[in-house]
Design an enzyme around this catalytic site. Structure first.
Site: not given
Length: 559
Positions: A407-408
């Site tokens: 995930d970012m």
């Protein structure tokens, strides 16, 4: 009937030292303004002490009852005074109108509303449908038809078996006759055998005709009854669609420019032109519409969950949450026009100035330590990512090939293949679970126990992407092993070992009621926003795609 000023709630404490927000809250990703925190605390106090109505929020047990989303809107009235408006999503205590809360944009339950009348008509059709569906004659005909069809199949099967046996017997008799009889006798014998064959075929033919006639009589009678049922179903569907479309037109929302649009008009240009169930009943749209309609100036918004969490979603009692995407995003997109709103943080490149650390590189692969805030691969609006940076670094390789993602908001180890051969090997290892991964996370609370395993099947939330749900019916298996490291100042650091790789698996397994029931620090989707998500992919163990040598990579977390 209340007056607008009746719903304007002054602050119980002195707020003269608080500064006002410069822009209105971006509702889908925000840190609550201090004044909205005060307003929320004041509303929560009211919820805990009021005696005018009763709703079981499940606060005591946190697993019984029905929790609800509440919202507060910091506003300024015509006299320049600061206060707030309050709202709840949907219905509470079997009502959509409660003292002290703004009313729905359209009160479908009002006595004079067409909704009650038309819903009663739909209910009458439903009752008639239920009555006809339980008609003993209908049930009897279905059973009789089923029994007759079964008996016909049984008799037909028996006759066909008899024909097979007869055919074999006649073949043997024909061969014997050809070997022993003279020409005339043989001719006569073969004629007899042929007649036997025709007779058996006729038995099957008349058996079929007899049963077809019996079944047709029952089917015709059954079809008449079922046609009546289908007509009622079609009538109910048409009436429901008509009522729904009528409601869509009645829900009309103002924006800061004084423009008004219906639900239907708002959702028409979206990917889902039919508004989802409950659209317009959330707290945020109700608050803004009421403020616009009655001359209050909106300054800031906050929404919090009150009560026990739903079984599938993750909602912590008393915690703040962003507005939902599927129902609220199109509506609020219209309602916030004409207002100065905070920028969307999700469209900012949080890692523009952060370095992508290279831990290992050779002709086959590269292992990097991705900083929090950097995408693994390019997004819709942000193109900067670990992948694009590696493309620039290795312009002449076959890859880089994406093997897995983070995930970012998650930092840590990522491996990319540089050749097709390496890609094939690494992909095979990930699919067969030959790769060992260890994450470290900081949870926003103390955890009991030293270790354990979490098995909670997961799926995407169809009405609020990118949130994920725990779903035992449609979810895919998701397994996580956890091991506590330490608890300091009420926060627990632990190791996480995912056995599967579902989207947001570790975040959901930590935050969900049936998991560790404690979100990660900085988890904006399932917990509360801080400077960053405290989740880091710390260790990665795999076989080198060429040599097969077992390799271990580690990058310690900075929290």
């Amino acid at each position: 009937m209340h007056q607008p000023q009746d719903l304007f709630t002054p602050f119980e404490q002195d707020i003269s030292n608080y500064s006002l927000p410069e822009k209105f809250t971006f509702p889908f990703y925000y840190q609550p303004h201090p004044l909205t925190v005060l307003a929320s605390e004041q509303l929560q106090k009211h919820l805990s002490t009021q005696k005018n109505w009763h709703h079981d929020f499940g606060i005591d047990s946190l697993d019984q009852g029905t929790g609800k989303m509440f919202g507060v809107l910091l506003v300024q009235n015509a006299q320049g005074e600061l206060g707030f408006l309050s709202a709840f999503s949907g219905k509470i205590a079997d009502s959509n109108l409660l003292p002290g809360f703004v009313p729905p944009v359209f009160d479908m339950l009002a006595e004079q509303s067409f909704f009650r009348t038309e819903l009663a008509e739909i209910t009458a059709v439903s009752n008639e449908l239920t009555s006809q569906q339980s008609n003993p004659k209908l049930l009897q005909l279905r059973e009789t038809l089923k029994a007759n069809q079964a008996q016909y199949q049984q008799e037909e099967s028996a006759q066909r078996q008899q024909m097979i046996e007869g055919r074999a017997l006649r073949k043997a008799q024909r061969e014997q006759a050809e070997a022993t009889l003279g020409e005339e006798a043989l001719k006569e014998r073969l004629s007899e055998l042929s007649k036997q064959s025709v007779a058996e075929k006729n038995v099957l033919k008349y058996l079929k005709l007899e049963w077809d006639e019996k079944i047709a009589i029952i089917s015709d009678e059954l079809t008449q009854l079922e046609s009546s049922l289908n007509a009622l179903k079609d009538q109910r569907k048409q009436m429901s669609n008509t009522l729904q479309n009528k409601l869509f037109e009645q829900y009309r929302f103002l924006n800061a420019d004084g423009q008004e649009q219906s639900l239907r008009a708002i959702f028409k240009p979206t990917a889902t032109p039919t508004p989802p169930a409950g659209a317009g009943e959330c707290a945020a749209p109700k608050l803004l519409h009421y403020a616009y309609k009655h001359g209050f100036k909106p300054l800031a918004l906050a929404e919090f969950w009150w009560g026990c969490s739903p079984k599938s979603e993750i909602r912590q009692h008393g915690k703040f949450y962003p507005s939902c995407n599927s129902k609220c995003q199109p509506i609020l997109g219209h309602m916030l026009q004409g207002m100065l709103v905070d920028d969307n943080p999700l469209e900012e490149n949080w890692a523009e100035d952060k370095e992508l650390e290279i831990l290992f590189e050779d002709e086959a692969m590269v292992v990097v330590n991705k900083p929090s805030g950097l995408l693994s691969v390019p997004g819709k609006t942000i193109k900067d990512s670990a992948y694009t940076r590696l493309q620039e670094r290795y312009p002449d390789v076959e890859g880089p090939f994406v093997i897995h993602r983070l995930d970012m908001a998650t930092s840590g180890l990522l491996v990319f293949a540089l050749t097709k051969r390496a890609n094939k090997s690494l992909q095979k290892q990930f699919i067969s679970r030959g790769v060992q991964k260890r994450y470290v996370a900081l949870l926003d609370g103390a955890i009991e126990g030293k270790n354990g395993e979490i098995n909670l099947p997961m799926r995407g939330d169809p009405v609020d992407r990118p949130r994920q749900l725990v779903c035992y019916e449609h979810g895919k298996p998701a397994e996580t092993y956890w091991e506590a490291i330490s608890t300091i100042e009420g926060k627990t650091k632990l190791y996480l070992y995912p056995k599967t790789g579902r989207t947001h698996q570790l975040r959901v397994h930590c935050a969900h009621l049936e998991g560790l029931n404690t979100p990660m620090v900085g988890d904006t989707l399932y917990g509360e926003k801080t400077n960053r998500l405290h989740l880091h992919a710390e260790r990665l163990e795999l076989d080198h795609p060429y040599s097969g040598e077992r390799m271990l990579f580690q990058a310690n977390a900075d929290f």
